[in-house]
Design an enzyme around this catalytic site. Structure first.
Site, short mmCIF file in Angstrom:
data_model
loop_
_atom_site.label_atom_id
_atom_site.label_comp_id
_atom_site.label_asym_id
_atom_site.label_seq_id
_atom_site.Cartn_x
_atom_site.Cartn_y
_atom_site.Cartn_z
N LYS A 243 0.31 -3.02 13.24
CA LYS A 243 -0.83 -3.37 12.61
C LYS A 243 -0.13 -2.80 10.40
O LYS A 243 0.66 -1.62 10.70
CB LYS A 243 -2.13 -2.93 11.53
CG LYS A 243 -3.14 -3.90 12.20
CD LYS A 243 -3.48 -4.95 12.25
CE LYS A 243 -4.62 -4.75 11.08
NZ LYS A 243 -5.65 -4.96 11.82
N HIS B 25 -11.76 -23.48 -4.99
CA HIS B 25 -12.03 -23.56 -3.73
C HIS B 25 -11.95 -22.34 -2.32
O HIS B 25 -11.49 -22.74 -1.06
CB HIS B 25 -12.34 -24.96 -3.31
CG HIS B 25 -13.12 -25.39 -3.98
ND1 HIS B 25 -14.65 -25.41 -4.31
CD2 HIS B 25 -13.06 -26.59 -4.99
CE1 HIS B 25 -15.42 -26.10 -5.21
NE2 HIS B 25 -13.56 -26.61 -6.07
N GLU C 37 -8.08 -3.04 -0.52
CA GLU C 37 -9.47 -2.95 0.33
C GLU C 37 -10.22 -0.99 -0.25
O GLU C 37 -11.81 -2.38 -0.55
CB GLU C 37 -9.66 -2.38 1.75
CG GLU C 37 -8.79 -3.21 3.12
CD GLU C 37 -8.88 -3.35 3.81
OE1 GLU C 37 -9.79 -3.73 4.30
OE2 GLU C 37 -7.44 -2.45 3.95
N SER D 34 -2.35 1.23 12.51
CA SER D 34 -3.44 1.49 12.72
C SER D 34 -3.57 2.35 13.91
O SER D 34 -2.30 2.79 14.36
CB SER D 34 -4.27 0.42 13.30
OG SER D 34 -4.49 -0.41 14.77
#
Ligand code: ARG
Length: 461
Positions: free
Chosen positions: A288, A161, A295, A282
């Site tokens: 970043k 979970h 991804e 970024s």
């Protein structure tokens, strides 16, 4: 109003030329030219078989092979002129062959149809792609084994979970990925068995009246056997669906690995450092470092499962035998193969450079009461019923939560407050090391077991 193309009549059968838009609409050469090498390979084998059976002369066969060899070179050098007037890869190559060698070129199509020809080309093409995909999959499996070996005893929290559940080793987690990929490799190999069957000889749908030798063609092309039914041969695309289903599962697995890498590289988890070469920054936020590769792979799992749906729906309700619908099989298939090769390659390149932040993994396991089950098991071994032990440990965890401490950081007196069965040896079981070491049966997370699993896996590869 119909826009008549006067340059070419499709065949003697037609009194009117093909509508110019229809000609573009029905052409597949823009995408099926990818199978040119396979088309030529298939034609050379077909001509060789025809000559072997006395249907073509040896001279005609040699002219055909010479012409096709030249066409192959023209395609490789970029000199070959593809034309949508010739509709597809098969007719483009055949037209050029006739330009080059004359009448023998027109004889190549004896005892054959584009229906069995295209089915043969796709199977040859897929056989090649499956081998490429398997090679990348194997590279990734080796990379995972190497990383697992470095981390056979690196402790991290295991999750259910997405909540800390029990301590595990990072090596054990990686070996779970390895198992998923091993099943994928098996499925690919199994799929190849059904791909590697020769449709050529089925002709349009009913077979041919020429005395052909399909075993000869199968042997020349490295197929395991000729297909058993001519109708099925030209209409079957099960193998394409199966390949895309196997591919979908591979992509689903990669999407799961991706999700974990993305979570683990976040500041909140901070379990791993992703290699800079596989991340980007970024344009606005200087701090970043984005995990672009995982991804993108996660995102690409969508297109492959989409391709699977396309192919399933393409085949739904199609009557026997060949239908033009089948021309739509190629783009989803090519896209699936490209996506798999690229994603597996990116992963195989990236995994060796992953750096595990061992201390963060360890501390995270410690913060999550990961050894609560071990304390319950300890009480059971001392004679308490499991449900009572579960209850007692639940109370101990609550004290830990309230006072900001792990179970191993509670005092012996505090622990004895939950059960008089607890003695000083309890701390051997509350440590993360003790917890993982105890799970030493086959399939367990104990470092020694993980080491053995890696050794077994290496032998099987
Ligand atoms: N371009 C066609 C395809 O991809 C080749 C087979 C065409 N056969 C036919 N009878 N029109 O399926």
């Amino acid at each position: 109003m119909t826009n008549i193309n006067t340059e070419k009549l499709s065949s003697a059968r037609f009194a009117e030329a093909t509508d110019a838009f229809v000609e573009v609409f029905t052409a597949s050469v823009d995408f099926d030219q990818r199978m040119a090498a396979q088309d030529i390979e298939g034609s050379i084998a077909h001509a060789t078989m025809l000559a072997h059976c006395g249907i073509l002369t040896e001279q005609e066969r040699d002219d055909i092979i010479r012409g096709l060899t030249q066409i192959s070179a023209e395609i490789a050098s970029g000199a070959f002129v593809w034309s949508i007037k010739q509709e597809d890869v098969h007719m483009n190559i055949e037209a050029r062959l006739t330009d080059l060698i004359g009448i023998a070129g027109k004889k190549l199509h004896t005892g054959r149809s584009r229906n069995d020809q295209v089915a043969t080309d796709i199977r040859l093409y897929m056989r090649h792609e499956i081998n490429q995909i398997s090679a990348q999959l194997t590279r990734l499996q080796h990379a995972i084994l190497n990383l697992a070996e470095q981390h056979f005893d690196t402790i991290m929290p295991g999750f259910t979970h997405l909540q800390v559940a029990q301590p595990i080793t990072f090596g054990h987690h990686l070996m779970a990925w390895f198992e998923m990929l091993s099943r994928d490799a098996e499925r690919l190999a199994d799929c190849l068995k059904r791909v590697n069957v020769l449709p050529l000889g089925a002709a349009a749908l009913a077979g041919t009246s020429y005395p052909i030798d399909r075993y000869k063609t199968a042997e020349l092309l490295g197929f395991d056997r000729p297909s058993a039914n001519s109708l099925d041969s030209v209409s079957d695309r099960d193998f394409a669906i199966e390949f895309t289903a196997v591919g979908s599962l591979i992509m689903i697995h990669l999407s799961r690995f991706s999700e974990e890498l993305i979570l683990w590289s976040s500041a909140q988890f901070d379990f791993i450092d992703m290699p800079d070469a596989f991340c980007t920054g970024s344009s606005i936020m200087p701090q970043k470092k984005n995990p672009d590769v995982p991804e993108l792979v996660r995102g690409k799992s969508g297109r492959v499962t989409g391709n699977l749906m396309s192919l399933l729906m393409l085949m739904k309700s199609q009557p026997l035998a060949y239908n033009k619908d089948n021309q739509e099989d190629k783009e989803p298939l090519f896209d699936t193969a490209d996506t798999l090769i690229n994603c597996l390659r990116a992963y195989a390149d990236m995994i060796p450079h992953l750096r595990a932040k061992k201390d963060n993994m360890y501390n995270s396991a410690k913060r999550g009461f990961a050894t609560a089950t071990d304390l319950a098991d300890y009480l059971v071994r001392k004679g308490m019923a499991f449900r009572d032990a579960h209850e007692a440990v639940g109370l101990a965890v609550r004290l830990g939560v309230d006072t900001g401490r792990d179970l191993s950081e509670l005092s012996l007196e505090e622990l004895q407050g939950f059960s008089a069965l607890i003695t000083a040896d309890v701390f051997d079981y509350l440590t993360l090391e003790g917890s993982v070491a105890a799970r030493k049966h086959i399939g367990g997370t104990a470092p020694e077991t993980v080491k053995a699993a890696i050794a077994t896996a290496r032998l099987a590869m």
